[in-house]
Design an enzyme around this catalytic site. Structure first.
Site, PDB file in Angstrom:
ATOM      1  N   GLU A 230       0.577   1.027 -50.099  1.00 21.20           N
ATOM      2  CA  GLU A 230      -0.576   0.390 -49.445  1.00 21.20           C
ATOM      3  C   GLU A 230      -1.418  -0.479 -50.377  1.00 21.20           C
ATOM      4  O   GLU A 230      -2.643  -0.319 -50.467  1.00 21.20           O
ATOM      5  CB  GLU A 230      -1.444   1.438 -48.750  1.00 21.20           C
ATOM      6  CG  GLU A 230      -0.719   2.106 -47.603  1.00 21.20           C
ATOM      7  CD  GLU A 230      -1.626   2.864 -46.634  1.00 21.20           C
ATOM      8  OE1 GLU A 230      -2.844   2.935 -46.880  1.00 21.20           O
ATOM      9  OE2 GLU A 230      -1.115   3.352 -45.618  1.00 21.20           O
TER      10      GLU A 230
ATOM     11  N   GLU B  68       5.136   6.339 -43.379  1.00 19.77           N
ATOM     12  CA  GLU B  68       4.038   7.188 -42.914  1.00 19.77           C
ATOM     13  C   GLU B  68       3.769   6.871 -41.450  1.00 19.77           C
ATOM     14  O   GLU B  68       3.797   5.701 -41.058  1.00 19.77           O
ATOM     15  CB  GLU B  68       2.739   6.937 -43.711  1.00 19.77           C
ATOM     16  CG  GLU B  68       2.733   7.509 -45.104  1.00 19.77           C
ATOM     17  CD  GLU B  68       1.412   7.308 -45.832  1.00 19.77           C
ATOM     18  OE1 GLU B  68       0.340   7.329 -45.181  1.00 19.77           O
ATOM     19  OE2 GLU B  68       1.466   7.130 -47.062  1.00 19.77           O
TER      20      GLU B  68
END
Ligand code: BGP
Length: 469
Positions: free
Chosen positions: A165, A369
């Site tokens: 991220e 995720e």
């Protein structure tokens, strides 16, 4: 698109689950580990810190036995940079290498494929003190760290993820602790940091290809489709704006080796273009990822900005402020329900996101995720009846399968999280795991592991290769 025939999941589909080092391991200062920015960041009041977390560092064997019982084909975890290099560079900490060697060997002995994130938010604090990602020295430190990882673990790890991220670190830097919120022009510095991370990532991709011939490596941003709040052309353009700034800036750089045009013009407008040295763009162009891994929780909806400060709302996107004068304005999506924590639930959005990514980059995709944070309750008879989580995951897996039918090359699905862990901002009470960890926010109790209802459900899903949801 409606399909008469829904394709099955591929035979070698990576049914997995994910965690990250600082959220699950604990042992934050044991066996020579140095502090990371996460360890040093101010912790939100009322929530647990990461010092003990789920104590996975001491219980990894028991945990992996449970993962094997669940039938996981893959386990996505991150390596704590500060266990390998307590100061970010310099002396290697052998005990850190030993820990991850043991972890990887234990996984392989259970036929679980390790999917390794090299860096998941936890920059060594020693590097941060020397300027962190703003300094080009951190690029060298990352390259050196990457070389150590490929040397020590490259004989066994086939799937590598560079940076978790990166886009969220840049967009919410102060929240993750990589930038001081009181900096004068945080945006300018953040986009310089971003440029350096892109270079570090490109160098590590090239290094992986040189050193580990059978390995595959890719980025792991948080990507989601951005919806316009209406069919008003200005709202559609706002969605393009936000998508370029949130998604494509990061992926165009790693896949195509260039800066996204809209994102660049945004940075010009805001006075925050990074300074680019000679040779930098060549480095970006030279690296070719083998796949795109991405985290998906929800989509975001935006409207035309009115060019005012009131454009900054607190809706939708992970409850963080979102909206920027003259660029886009966050809106909530009337068609979506929300989790207990206010995140919009959008399974179809996963299919949309997969299709957008596939059409745009033509690379295999891996979901690293996706999951539901909830207040689980330990009930009598050692049960946790997390039907809401089953419902959430079931709907997302259905959409992933439809995306495969649409033509997307999806390698695997690794929901968040394999086991309960400490949420990045909201403590242990916000649980995501298939396995319950018996502790409270501040009372560590006995940390015993208890299989949730979703554990048995996911086991069946994997056993049937996604047929039985
Ligand atoms: C992602 C991070 C994870 C995890 C997850 C859930 O952004 O990669 O580390 O934290 O979000 O978020 P939270 O823990 O805030 O609920």
């Amino acid at each position: 698109m409606y399909h008469k025939f829904i394709k099955p999941f591929p035979k070698d589909f990576l049914w997995g689950a994910s965690t990250s080092a600082y959220q699950v391991e604990g042992a934050w200062n044991e066996d020579g580990k140095g502090p990371s920015v996460i360890d040093m960041a101010k912790h939100p009041e009322g929530t647990s810190d990461f010092k003990v977390a789920s104590d996975h560092y001491h219980r990894y064997k028991e945990d992996i036995a449970l993962f094997a019982e669940m039938g996981l084909k893959a386990y996505r975890f991150s390596i704590a940079w500060t266990r390998i290099y307590p100061n970010g560079t310099g002396e290697i900490n052998q005990k850190g290498i030993d820990f991850y060697n043991n972890l990887i060997n234990e996984l392989l002995s259970h036929n679980i494929e390790p999917v390794v994130t090299m860096y998941h938010f936890d920059l060594p604090y020693a590097l941060q003190q020397k300027g962190g990602w703003e300094s080009r020295q951190t690029i060298d430190a990352f390259e050196n760290y990457a070389r150590t990882l490929f040397t020590c673990f490259g004989d066994r790890v086939k799937y590598w993820l560079t940076i978790n991220e990166q886009n969220m670190m840049i967009m919410h830097g102060p929240a993750i602790g990589i930038i001081d919120p009181d900096k004068e022009n945080p945006k300018k510095e953040l986009y310089q940091q971003n440029h350096h991370m892109l270079l570090a990532q490109a160098k590590s991709i090239n290094l992986c290809h040189e050193m580990c011939k059978n390995a595959k490596i890719g980025p792991a941003p948080n990507i989601c489709s951005i919806y316009p709040a209406s069919s008003k052309p200005e709202d559609v353009m706002a969605a393009y704006n936000f998508s370029a700034i949130r998604n494509w800036l990061y992926l165009d750089a790693v896949v195509y080796g260039c800066y996204n045009g809209t994102a660049w013009s945004y940075m010009e407008e805001k006075g925050c273009t990074p300074s680019i040295q000679e040779g930098d763009m060549k480095i970006l162009e030279s690296a070719k990822p083998d796949f795109i891994a991405f985290n998906y929780y929800t989509t975001a909806t935006v409207a035309q900005s009115k060019g005012e400060d009131s454009d900054k709302n607190h809706t939708g996107d992970q409850q963080l402020a979102f909206g920027e004068a003259g660029v886009y304005r966050g809106a909530s999506n009337q068609y979506l329900e929300k989790t207990q924590f206010g995140w919009e639930i959008d399974p179809t959005g996963l299919r949309n996101t997969l299709r957008e990514l596939s059409d745009r980059y033509r690379l295999p995709l891996l979901v690293t995720e996706n999951g539901l944070g909830a207040y689980d309750k330990l009930e009598e008879g050692e049960t946790i009846n997390d039907d809401y989580r089953i419902e959430f995951l079931k709907k997302h897996i259905e959409q992933a399968r439809l995306a495969i039918t649409d033509g997307v090359n999806l390698m695997g699905y690794c929901p968040w999280s394999a086991i309960d862990l400490v949420s990045t901002h909201q403590g242990i009470s916000k649980r995501y795991g298939f396995i319950y960890v018996n502790r409270d926010e501040f009372d560590l109790k006995d940390l015993r592991r208890i299989k949730k209802k979703s554990f048995y459900w996911y086991k069946n899903v994997i056993k049937s290769n996604g047929d039985k949801l």
